[in-house]
Design an enzyme around this catalytic site. Structure first.
Site, PDB file in Angstrom:
ATOM      1  N   ASP A 260     -24.226  50.914  -7.785  1.00  0.00           N
ATOM      2  CA  ASP A 260     -23.658  51.493  -9.098  1.00  0.00           C
ATOM      3  C   ASP A 260     -22.472  52.191  -9.314  1.00  0.00           C
ATOM      4  O   ASP A 260     -21.711  52.506  -8.459  1.00  0.00           O
ATOM      5  CB  ASP A 260     -25.058  52.264  -9.715  1.00  0.00           C
ATOM      6  N   GLU A 261     -22.052  52.264 -10.631  1.00  0.00           N
ATOM      7  CA  GLU A 261     -20.913  53.043 -10.765  1.00  0.00           C
ATOM      8  C   GLU A 261     -19.656  52.948  -9.939  1.00  0.00           C
ATOM      9  O   GLU A 261     -19.093  53.803  -9.627  1.00  0.00           O
ATOM     10  CB  GLU A 261     -21.489  54.693 -10.867  1.00  0.00           C
TER      11      GLU A 261
END
Length: 491
Positions: A260-261
């Site tokens: 993620d991210e």
């Protein structure tokens, strides 16, 4: 005796006022047709009198649902049935909650879970105060309340042998981790280990010589946590970290790769060249697909957070459908929601600006909190990108732009052929804390609404996340809320 507060509440239960003594029932070997000394010991603790007159029978019944069980407590005998050992374990947990000393209420229970996967996240890398004893207590609590999955993310609190420089001073020992695995098995819980891939690896990249593998050299802390996917050493390092954690958690089915991210895609010259040809999603996919392939080679199913897939939907077209998606949304608190997380439009959490005036009187207190702290107003029909609306408008519901179907990407990801687990939170986005405590009203609303939508969409399950450095006891309410809604349903 009344039993209104069993957690999770049985799906079907009928109690009478009459009670009986557990000492009047004998659990004899011929009445226990299940393999496993641990289960036998559990039920013998409830029915400790081997020479009592009435029988307590514990049997397997293939006709029952997979994790379901039945209880029938009568003056003439007790019958406990389940399809699996896990179902019998859940029957024991219900027995344990309804008994008052040696007294049991007469009645019947026919019970089964609403969702197949019911989970909770432990993040000892965030909760620096979380000890091995805390983890053991939370594993037991998860089993008591009929959760069957725990996602655990160690980061620098895992005792890496090949990369000792990244290990923190309060890392767990291998013996402690082996104890977590054994205790989870005893409590009918599957542990899913997580090792971040590509992003959120600051605990590694702040150390030499690993810092040379960092993508970009931005000063912001959150921009210094990503591996450069163009360097071959990056993949080798990520696999070595993951392999040590995998080996310490045998017997599972899944391995979570995070993913993620990834905020720095395409920053260095080599990655920029890939991004120019294939877009930022191409940079991401080249690395993540290799990590997913490695997980499959270990005989496991890879899991990923969904945000990069939502941000760059083209990633979905090139991602193996055996990948399990954990879809996180920590802001939505209702199944009919005024907000939507529009990552693919580059807008984040948004709502239609008419909620600030024309529809303001219709906002709930939770809506006001989320809108004030986390979301921004737009003209949704105009400001969301045409590509976003082309791909996702069918999932937003007929009341768009005023209301959206809560957690719309559940159906979207399933339509693309993926298994999906909903991921609400009991400790995330904490800037609306109340007198130093998490905003439990928002978190419980988030867990409840997300679970309701997971049940309605027949998703694989729900797994509640937890972040930030609070005392570990703060997790108990979210754990029990997840157990209640994911087992008993929302109604």
């Amino acid at each position: 005796m009344e039993h209104k507060h069993i957690i999770p509440a049985p799906r079907h239960a009928a109690w009478r006022k009459e009670t009986v003594s557990a000492h009047d029932y004998a659990l004899r070997p011929e009445d226990f047709n299940v393999a496993g000394r641990e289960l036998l010991d559990l039920f013998r603790a409830v029915f400790p009198a081997p020479t009592a007159k009435q029988p307590a029978r514990v049997t397997l019944d293939a006709a029952l649902p997979k994790e379901g069980y039945t209880l029938d407590i009568q003056p003439t005998g007790v019958a406990i049935r389940a399809k699996t050992a896990r179902g019998l374990y859940y029957a024991y947990q219900t027995l344990n909650q309804i008994r008052d000393g040696d007294r049991l209420p007469c009645g019947t229970v026919a019970d089964e879970p609403a969702l197949a996967l019911r989970g909770f996240q432990l993040s000892p890398h965030n909760m620096r105060q979380m000890t091995a004893a805390d983890i053991r207590r939370l594993i037991r609590a998860a089993g008591k309340f009929k959760l069957n999955t725990i996602l655990i993310k160690y980061n620098d609190r895992f005792p890496y042998q090949r990369h000792p420089a990244v290990v923190s001073g309060n890392a767990f020992t291998m013996a402690e981790i082996a104890e977590f695995v054994a205790l989870a098995r005893q409590n009918q819980i599957e542990l899913i280990p997580m090792v971040q891939s590509l992003s959120h690896l600051g605990f590694v990249l702040r150390h030499a010589p690993y810092d040379r593998l960092r993508e970009g050299n931005r000063p912001e802390p959150l921009r210094r946590e990503q591996l450069c996917p163009a360097k071959p050493e990056s993949l080798a390092l990520n696999i070595e970290l993951a392999d040590e954690v995998r080996a310490a958690h045998p017997g599972g089915r899944y391995f979570h790769l995070g993913g993620d991210e990834a905020r720095n895609l395409g920053e260095c010259p080599a990655c920029a060249a890939v991004a120019a040809q294939e877009g930022p999603e191409g940079v991401y996919l080249r690395f993540i697909n290799k990590m997913c392939d490695w997980v499959r080679q270990q005989g496991l199913t890879p899991a990923l957070w969904d945000d990069m897939l939502c941000r760059y939907p083209a990633v979905i077209d090139r991602l193996d459908r055996s990948t399990m998606i954990m879809y996180w949304d920590y802001w939505t608190t209702s199944v009919k929601s005024p907000i939507v997380v529009a990552r693919a439009s580059g807008k984040g959490v948004v709502y239609d600006r008419r909620w600030n005036d024309e529809w303001a009187a219709e906002r709930s207190d939770l809506d006001k909190t989320v809108m004030a702290h986390f979301a921004r107003p737009l003209d949704l029909a105009r400001d969301l990108t045409p590509e976003y609306l082309r791909r996702f408008r069918p999932y937003l519901g007929s009341d768009f732009p005023k209301y959206m179907t809560g957690f719309p990407y559940l159906r979207f990801f399933q339509d693309q052929g993926f298994q999906v687990i909903g991921a609400p939170t009991t400790l995330g986005n904490r800037m609306d804390d109340t007198f130093g405590l998490p905003n439990y009203a928002r978190f419980l609303g988030n867990i409840r609404a997300f679970t309701e939508r997971c049940i309605a969409e027949r998703a694989r399950g729900v797994l509640t996340t937890a972040w930030y450095d609070f005392p570990p006891e703060i997790l108990d309410l979210g754990l029990m809320a997840t157990a209640q809604y994911a087992w008993a349903g929302v109604g």
